[in-house]
Design a protein around this motif. Structure first.
Motif, PDB file in Angstrom:
ATOM      1  N   ALA A   1      46.057  41.763  39.717  1.00 19.84           N
ATOM      2  CA  ALA A   1      46.274  40.984  38.493  1.00 19.84           C
ATOM      3  C   ALA A   1      45.335  41.454  37.382  1.00 19.84           C
ATOM      4  O   ALA A   1      45.731  41.544  36.213  1.00 19.84           O
ATOM      5  N   ILE A   2      44.087  41.748  37.726  1.00 18.34           N
ATOM      6  CA  ILE A   2      43.151  42.289  36.739  1.00 18.34           C
ATOM      7  C   ILE A   2      43.621  43.654  36.263  1.00 18.34           C
ATOM      8  O   ILE A   2      43.617  43.949  35.057  1.00 18.34           O
ATOM      9  N   HIS A   3      44.028  44.497  37.188  1.00 16.64           N
ATOM     10  CA  HIS A   3      44.487  45.846  36.851  1.00 16.64           C
ATOM     11  C   HIS A   3      45.620  45.808  35.829  1.00 16.64           C
ATOM     12  O   HIS A   3      45.725  46.677  34.949  1.00 16.64           O
ATOM     13  N   HIS A   4      46.445  44.786  35.916  1.00 18.35           N
ATOM     14  CA  HIS A   4      47.570  44.598  35.006  1.00 18.35           C
ATOM     15  C   HIS A   4      47.129  44.466  33.552  1.00 18.35           C
ATOM     16  O   HIS A   4      47.866  44.865  32.638  1.00 18.35           O
ATOM     17  N   ARG A   5      45.903  43.943  33.322  1.00 20.08           N
ATOM     18  CA  ARG A   5      45.446  43.673  31.950  1.00 20.08           C
ATOM     19  C   ARG A   5      44.252  44.520  31.511  1.00 20.08           C
ATOM     20  O   ARG A   5      43.806  44.400  30.369  1.00 20.08           O
ATOM     21  N   LEU A   6      43.705  45.331  32.397  1.00 18.00           N
ATOM     22  CA  LEU A   6      42.444  46.029  32.135  1.00 18.00           C
ATOM     23  C   LEU A   6      42.662  47.435  31.578  1.00 18.00           C
ATOM     24  O   LEU A   6      43.510  48.173  32.062  1.00 18.00           O
ATOM     25  N   ARG A   7      41.823  47.782  30.588  1.00 19.00           N
ATOM     26  CA  ARG A   7      41.814  49.144  30.067  1.00 19.00           C
ATOM     27  C   ARG A   7      40.575  49.918  30.504  1.00 19.00           C
ATOM     28  O   ARG A   7      40.617  51.136  30.614  1.00 19.00           O
ATOM     29  N   GLY A   8      39.464  49.217  30.715  1.00 24.07           N
ATOM     30  CA  GLY A   8      38.199  49.904  30.961  1.00 24.07           C
ATOM     31  C   GLY A   8      37.469  49.451  32.211  1.00 24.07           C
ATOM     32  O   GLY A   8      37.877  49.747  33.322  1.00 24.07           O
ATOM     33  N   VAL A   9      36.369  48.708  32.018  1.00 23.57           N
ATOM     34  CA  VAL A   9      35.425  48.400  33.092  1.00 23.57           C
ATOM     35  C   VAL A   9      35.699  47.037  33.713  1.00 23.57           C
ATOM     36  O   VAL A   9      35.949  46.050  33.014  1.00 23.57           O
ATOM     37  N   LEU A  10      35.607  46.990  35.039  1.00 21.69           N
ATOM     38  CA  LEU A  10      35.552  45.748  35.794  1.00 21.69           C
ATOM     39  C   LEU A  10      34.178  45.681  36.436  1.00 21.69           C
ATOM     40  O   LEU A  10      33.742  46.628  37.098  1.00 21.69           O
ATOM     41  N   ALA A  11      33.464  44.565  36.255  1.00 19.31           N
ATOM     42  CA  ALA A  11      32.148  44.401  36.866  1.00 19.31           C
ATOM     43  C   ALA A  11      32.020  42.978  37.383  1.00 19.31           C
ATOM     44  O   ALA A  11      32.498  42.031  36.754  1.00 19.31           O
ATOM     45  N   PHE A  12      31.363  42.834  38.533  1.00 17.07           N
ATOM     46  CA  PHE A  12      31.173  41.499  39.080  1.00 17.07           C
ATOM     47  C   PHE A  12      29.957  41.461  39.989  1.00 17.07           C
ATOM     48  O   PHE A  12      29.505  42.482  40.512  1.00 17.07           O
ATOM     49  N   SER A  13      29.401  40.249  40.153  1.00 14.97           N
ATOM     50  CA  SER A  13      28.228  40.073  40.991  1.00 14.97           C
ATOM     51  C   SER A  13      28.384  38.816  41.835  1.00 14.97           C
ATOM     52  O   SER A  13      29.113  37.890  41.485  1.00 14.97           O
TER      53      SER A  13
END
Length: 213
Positions: free
Chosen positions: A131-143
């Motif tokens: 679902a994130i990939h569907h809307r993302l152009r650049g960076v995904l980060a999480f902690s």
């Protein structure tokens, strides 16, 4: 309902301090320790970037994104958390939604998506990562951190290698997995796990973008 459990959890959590150690009224924190760890720079943002906070809670990190001049949007399932965010930072763009439905209901892209102890920890990655990939152009980060479970809330305490496998499976690359140790003198010895990746075929890194200008 899961949202009810989050509401009860939110009511037990103290709000963010009014200022940090540097005297700033907004700041970014990836870890559970104040004034510790990396900052907003890990999202590799340009002027005018659109940024999505999944599980924005009381809005502290999102407020810093917006105060830094970026177009930030926050999503959270807890109405009390969002009420606090709107009171402390009037006009903060937050939505009372679950992460997956928000992502799948729209098409406009984001230059970065992040989650601090939020949705990436509490939503099935086999559903959330696409679902994130569907809307993302650049960076995904999480902690996230290996703290005690919150009663009634499912959680995906995956090892860094497991996260790498899931991310690669769903179209992410340049995957970095870090363990951030607690600061010296901390009362707890709990570390923070931090993951950063980019959407395969998405925006080129900032260093490359700047070199191309």
């Amino acid at each position: 309902m899961i949202s009810d459990r989050w509401d009860r959890y939110a009511q037990a959590r103290s709000p963010r301090r009014l200022v940090n150690a540097a005297g700033a009224s907004t700041w970014f924190n990836w870890t559970q320790y104040p004034d510790h760890g990396p900052g907003l720079e890990v999202l590799d943002l340009d002027d005018g970037s659109r940024v999505l906070d999944l599980g924005c809670g009381k809005g502290g990190n999102l407020a810093h994104v917006c105060a830094s001049g970026y177009h930030g949007i926050g999503v959270d399932v807890s109405a009390p958390q969002l009420a606090h965010a709107r009171t402390r930072w009037p006009g903060l763009p937050v939505h009372h939604r679950d992460a997956v439905s928000y992502l799948l209901d729209g098409e406009e892209s984001f230059d970065a998506v992040y989650s601090v102890f939020g949705a990436l920890w509490f939503v099935d990655p086999e559903v959330l990562l696409p679902a994130i990939h569907h809307r993302l152009r650049g960076v995904l980060a999480f902690s996230w951190s290996p703290m005690k479970p919150i009663p009634g809330l499912p959680r995906w305490d995956l090892e860094p290698g497991e996260w790498r496998e899931r991310l690669e499976k769903h179209g992410y690359e340049d995957i970095e997995c870090q363990v951030i140790d607690p600061p010296a003198g901390a009362e707890s010895d709990q570390c923070t796990f931090f993951v950063r990746a980019t959407r395969a075929g998405g925006r080129m890194p900032r260093s490359t973008r700047e070199h191309a200008r």
